[in-house]
Design a protein around this motif. Structure first.
Motif, PDB file in Angstrom:
ATOM      1  N   ILE A 182       6.443  -5.282  -7.681  1.00  0.00           N
ATOM      2  CA  ILE A 182       6.577  -4.276  -8.798  1.00  0.00           C
ATOM      3  C   ILE A 182       5.694  -3.233  -8.733  1.00  0.00           C
ATOM      4  O   ILE A 182       5.885  -1.969  -8.535  1.00  0.00           O
ATOM      5  N   ASN A 183       4.253  -3.804  -8.660  1.00  0.00           N
ATOM      6  CA  ASN A 183       3.163  -2.865  -8.774  1.00  0.00           C
ATOM      7  C   ASN A 183       3.252  -2.220  -7.383  1.00  0.00           C
ATOM      8  O   ASN A 183       2.659  -0.909  -7.234  1.00  0.00           O
ATOM      9  N   GLY A 184       3.575  -2.925  -6.163  1.00  0.00           N
ATOM     10  CA  GLY A 184       3.485  -2.311  -4.896  1.00  0.00           C
ATOM     11  C   GLY A 184       4.350  -0.977  -4.965  1.00  0.00           C
ATOM     12  O   GLY A 184       3.999  -0.087  -4.282  1.00  0.00           O
ATOM     13  N   VAL A 185       5.572  -1.053  -5.106  1.00  0.00           N
ATOM     14  CA  VAL A 185       6.547  -0.060  -4.919  1.00  0.00           C
ATOM     15  C   VAL A 185       6.172   1.051  -5.910  1.00  0.00           C
ATOM     16  O   VAL A 185       6.100   2.222  -5.629  1.00  0.00           O
ATOM     17  N   LEU A 186       5.618   0.612  -7.164  1.00  0.00           N
ATOM     18  CA  LEU A 186       5.289   1.867  -8.187  1.00  0.00           C
ATOM     19  C   LEU A 186       4.218   2.558  -7.717  1.00  0.00           C
ATOM     20  O   LEU A 186       4.229   3.677  -7.393  1.00  0.00           O
ATOM     21  N   TRP A 187       3.066   1.974  -7.168  1.00  0.00           N
ATOM     22  CA  TRP A 187       1.969   2.703  -6.697  1.00  0.00           C
ATOM     23  C   TRP A 187       1.982   3.305  -5.505  1.00  0.00           C
ATOM     24  O   TRP A 187       1.431   4.220  -4.878  1.00  0.00           O
ATOM     25  N   ALA A 188       2.599   2.701  -4.411  1.00  0.00           N
ATOM     26  CA  ALA A 188       3.178   3.385  -3.269  1.00  0.00           C
ATOM     27  C   ALA A 188       3.869   4.316  -3.425  1.00  0.00           C
ATOM     28  O   ALA A 188       3.793   5.368  -2.603  1.00  0.00           O
ATOM     29  N   VAL A 189       4.917   4.496  -4.259  1.00  0.00           N
ATOM     30  CA  VAL A 189       5.571   5.708  -4.451  1.00  0.00           C
ATOM     31  C   VAL A 189       4.588   6.892  -4.914  1.00  0.00           C
ATOM     32  O   VAL A 189       4.676   7.993  -4.685  1.00  0.00           O
ATOM     33  N   VAL A 190       3.504   6.518  -6.029  1.00  0.00           N
ATOM     34  CA  VAL A 190       2.725   7.596  -6.606  1.00  0.00           C
ATOM     35  C   VAL A 190       1.881   8.041  -5.590  1.00  0.00           C
ATOM     36  O   VAL A 190       1.767   9.289  -5.361  1.00  0.00           O
ATOM     37  N   ILE A 191       1.272   7.041  -4.683  1.00  0.00           N
ATOM     38  CA  ILE A 191       0.520   7.625  -3.722  1.00  0.00           C
ATOM     39  C   ILE A 191       1.055   8.432  -2.662  1.00  0.00           C
ATOM     40  O   ILE A 191       0.414   9.315  -1.891  1.00  0.00           O
ATOM     41  N   GLY A 192       2.260   7.863  -2.209  1.00  0.00           N
ATOM     42  CA  GLY A 192       3.077   8.397  -1.131  1.00  0.00           C
ATOM     43  C   GLY A 192       3.359  10.068  -1.739  1.00  0.00           C
ATOM     44  O   GLY A 192       3.418  11.051  -0.893  1.00  0.00           O
ATOM     45  N   ALA A 193       3.876  10.216  -2.816  1.00  0.00           N
ATOM     46  CA  ALA A 193       3.863  11.603  -3.413  1.00  0.00           C
ATOM     47  C   ALA A 193       2.861  12.321  -3.337  1.00  0.00           C
ATOM     48  O   ALA A 193       2.979  13.878  -2.884  1.00  0.00           O
ATOM     49  N   ILE A 194       1.626  11.849  -3.769  1.00  0.00           N
ATOM     50  CA  ILE A 194       0.472  12.549  -3.883  1.00  0.00           C
ATOM     51  C   ILE A 194       0.130  12.971  -2.405  1.00  0.00           C
ATOM     52  O   ILE A 194      -0.469  13.990  -2.270  1.00  0.00           O
ATOM     53  N   THR A 195       0.057  12.051  -1.574  1.00  0.00           N
ATOM     54  CA  THR A 195      -0.141  12.463   0.057  1.00  0.00           C
ATOM     55  C   THR A 195       0.705  13.530   0.376  1.00  0.00           C
ATOM     56  O   THR A 195       0.250  14.191   1.216  1.00  0.00           O
ATOM     57  N   TYR A 196       1.927  13.402   0.044  1.00  0.00           N
ATOM     58  CA  TYR A 196       2.770  14.406   0.681  1.00  0.00           C
ATOM     59  C   TYR A 196       2.410  15.898   0.063  1.00  0.00           C
ATOM     60  O   TYR A 196       2.471  16.814   1.056  1.00  0.00           O
ATOM     61  N   PHE A 197       2.022  15.929  -1.031  1.00  0.00           N
ATOM     62  CA  PHE A 197       1.731  17.198  -1.724  1.00  0.00           C
ATOM     63  C   PHE A 197       0.401  17.593  -1.249  1.00  0.00           C
ATOM     64  O   PHE A 197       0.184  18.862  -1.321  1.00  0.00           O
ATOM     65  N   TRP A 198      -0.521  16.726  -0.829  1.00  0.00           N
ATOM     66  CA  TRP A 198      -1.895  17.165  -0.315  1.00  0.00           C
ATOM     67  C   TRP A 198      -1.707  17.630   0.913  1.00  0.00           C
ATOM     68  O   TRP A 198      -2.373  18.751   1.516  1.00  0.00           O
ATOM     69  N   PHE A 199      -1.109  16.996   2.044  1.00  0.00           N
ATOM     70  CA  PHE A 199      -0.986  17.064   3.504  1.00  0.00           C
ATOM     71  C   PHE A 199       0.311  17.606   3.853  1.00  0.00           C
ATOM     72  O   PHE A 199       0.222  18.086   5.081  1.00  0.00           O
ATOM     73  N   ASP A 200       1.295  17.644   3.170  1.00  0.00           N
ATOM     74  CA  ASP A 200       2.666  18.363   3.395  1.00  0.00           C
ATOM     75  C   ASP A 200       3.004  17.667   4.717  1.00  0.00           C
ATOM     76  O   ASP A 200       3.339  18.338   5.709  1.00  0.00           O
ATOM     77  N   ASN A 201       3.029  16.203   4.756  1.00  0.00           N
ATOM     78  CA  ASN A 201       3.419  15.419   5.908  1.00  0.00           C
ATOM     79  C   ASN A 201       4.146  14.441   5.613  1.00  0.00           C
ATOM     80  O   ASN A 201       3.675  13.287   5.162  1.00  0.00           O
ATOM     81  N   PRO A 202       5.571  14.367   5.655  1.00  0.00           N
ATOM     82  CA  PRO A 202       6.264  13.248   5.257  1.00  0.00           C
ATOM     83  C   PRO A 202       6.101  12.000   5.886  1.00  0.00           C
ATOM     84  O   PRO A 202       6.290  10.944   5.341  1.00  0.00           O
ATOM     85  N   LEU A 203       5.819  11.893   7.311  1.00  0.00           N
ATOM     86  CA  LEU A 203       5.440  10.807   8.119  1.00  0.00           C
ATOM     87  C   LEU A 203       4.401  10.148   7.628  1.00  0.00           C
ATOM     88  O   LEU A 203       4.120   8.922   7.311  1.00  0.00           O
ATOM     89  N   LEU A 204       3.257  10.882   7.203  1.00  0.00           N
ATOM     90  CA  LEU A 204       1.907  10.304   6.596  1.00  0.00           C
ATOM     91  C   LEU A 204       2.218   9.886   5.185  1.00  0.00           C
ATOM     92  O   LEU A 204       1.497   8.676   4.980  1.00  0.00           O
ATOM     93  N   SER A 205       2.938  10.523   4.435  1.00  0.00           N
ATOM     94  CA  SER A 205       3.294   9.944   3.188  1.00  0.00           C
ATOM     95  C   SER A 205       4.023   8.509   3.359  1.00  0.00           C
ATOM     96  O   SER A 205       4.029   7.567   2.695  1.00  0.00           O
ATOM     97  N   LEU A 206       5.069   8.330   4.309  1.00  0.00           N
ATOM     98  CA  LEU A 206       5.763   7.208   4.685  1.00  0.00           C
ATOM     99  C   LEU A 206       4.641   5.911   4.996  1.00  0.00           C
ATOM    100  O   LEU A 206       4.817   5.114   4.694  1.00  0.00           O
ATOM    101  N   THR A 207       3.817   6.633   6.130  1.00  0.00           N
ATOM    102  CA  THR A 207       2.743   5.608   6.521  1.00  0.00           C
ATOM    103  C   THR A 207       1.912   4.910   5.511  1.00  0.00           C
ATOM    104  O   THR A 207       1.745   3.636   5.506  1.00  0.00           O
TER     105      THR A 207
END
Length: 452
Positions: A368-393
């Motif tokens: 539960i916490n993994g999915v929650l915070w992985a989504v949050v961090i993935g979203a922040i990474t996407y807006f920061w670096f504008d790289n969907p593959l980096l967000s998925l990683t």
């Protein structure tokens, strides 16, 4: 309320010593106020909140009666510091007319000359009890029993029993123990039953012979659990001949459990038990250096794994920027789980029968916490670096690392405990190594596959 009061006096005393206009009378007035308002245990904590020079000044302002009571309540390291600061002529009065239980508790902090002095100045009865306690190891009940039980001869009449029980009795006394002429435990009688009995015959019929007891050679950890589980305020202690030697009461049992938990907490941070806040700088440094060294070795191990992906990091600098996030999330998640498991092991709540359920529960929490915070961090990474593959990683790395951290938080202390290695002492170091290495391998490995 008690903590607020303690903090208030710490502030008052600090203000006194910071001021150049205060007189000696002021600290004496503060000391008198402290003695009236705080318990002996609170005064001990108060003293330990100041550097040694200020502590000595406060100590000298306290009364002689308070000195011994507070000395008994101090932590081992704090007692040693005080004894090393004071001249022997001021130390010896602290050890006058101690009872056996107190001297046993203090002996770890005392040099032989102080122990010899204390034993010499005991009453003959307490000296005998102290020597009897010393025949047992620190892990045996006989070492830690107290001698405040009420025991009565089997042949005593009801009127004599009532007379004894009408006097002031020790705390946590709800039964009296009946012994035969050889001192062997025969049974016990609840206090409230004694005063409702009408004659000697009825009184003797009240003796309960099926008594729950503890042996002097039993392990203190097991005995404490047995007492707490019994719903009794105390249990009698008997020797190999079934002779009554003392009792173990609830305060002693809970004090032992608190000491064990405090010890584990200190050890998990690489600290020595009951280290004084203002203890020797050299000693404190030496105490902590060992585990800093162990942590250094594990840090280099994690760095070595990072070095395997040096080429990847050079080409995708964003991976280096995000690596601390992966390590931090895994470490925090694992530390939450391992703290819960270590506490459960210490309290005997975890065994082979419920291990699988605990693992399942922690994995669900981790998911539960993994999915929650992985989504949050993935979203922040996407807006920061504008790289969907980096967000998925980083999404996959965070989710996987939190799941591994939850699993490791259960297994690491469990395995260490099976090998008789204190999980509180080494569990966090092992856990951090596991989560760091796994997190970096997944994150940098996926980065190599998806971003190059």
């Amino acid at each position: 309320m008690a903590l607020d009061l303690l903090a208030d006096y710490i502030d008052k005393i600090n203000l006194h010593f910071d001021s150049e206009t205060e007189t000696t009378t002021t600290i004496n007035e503060l000391a008198n106020e402290v003695e009236e308002q705080l318990s002996d245990e609170q005064i001990a904590v108060l003293l330990e909140s100041f550097p040694l020079n200020l502590r000595t000044s406060i100590w000298e302002s306290l009364s002689d009666e308070t000195h011994q009571n507070v000395f008994i309540e101090m932590k081992h390291d704090s007692r040693k510091l005080l004894l090393n600061t004071l001249d022997d002529e001021y130390c010896f009065p602290l050890l006058t007319k101690l009872d056996a239980v107190h001297l046993i508790e203090l002996s770890e902090s005392l040099d032989n000359r102080f122990i010899d002095y204390a034993v010499t100045n005991m009453t003959a009865k307490q000296r005998s009890l102290y020597k009897k306690s010393c025949d047992y190891t620190e892990e045996e009940v006989g070492r830690w029993q107290n001698f405040t039980e009420v025991q009565l001869p089997q042949r005593l009449t009801l009127s004599a029993v009532k007379k004894v029980c009408s006097k002031s009795l020790p705390a946590f006394t709800d039964v009296v123990y009946i012994v035969n002429d050889d001192g062997a435990l025969v049974g016990e009688i609840p206090l409230n039953s004694i005063f409702t009995a009408d004659d000697d015959q009825q009184y003797r019929s009240l003796i309960e012979t099926d008594v729950l007891f503890i042996n002097t050679n039993d392990e203190i950890a097991d005995a404490a659990e047995k007492l707490i589980d019994s719903d009794r305020s105390a249990l009698p202690v008997v020797d190999e001949n079934h002779c009554l030697t003392g009792r173990l009461d609830l305060p002693a049992a809970y004090r032992y459990k608190e000491d064990i938990l405090a010890s584990q907490l200190n050890q998990s941070a690489g600290l020595v038990d009951e280290e004084d806040l203002f203890g020797s700088i050299w000693q404190s440094s030496k105490n902590r250096a060992v585990w800093l060294g162990v942590n250094l070795v594990t840090a280099f191990l994690a760095s070595w794994f990072i070095g395997l992906f040096e080429a990847t990091i050079q080409q995708v600098v964003a991976l280096a920027v995000l690596m601390p996030v992966v390590a931090s999330m895994g470490g925090i998640s694992g530390s939450q789980t391992i703290t819960l498991i270590i506490r459960g092991l210490a309290l005997g709540q975890i065994n082979d029968t419920n291990k699988r359920n605990i693992i399942a529960k922690e994995l669900k929490v981790g998911a539960i916490n993994g999915v929650l915070w992985a989504v949050v961090i993935g979203a922040i990474t996407y807006f920061w670096f504008d790289n969907p593959l980096l967000s998925l990683t980083i999404f996959i790395a965070i989710l996987g690392n939190i799941l591994i951290a939850s699993l490791s938080g259960v297994w690491v202390p469990w395995i260490l405990n099976k090998f008789n290695i204190d999980p509180a002492l080494s569990g966090s170091v092992v856990l951090t190594t596991v989560t760091d290495i796994f997190g970096f391998i997944v994150f940098l490995g996926l980065g190599s596959l998806l971003l190059l």
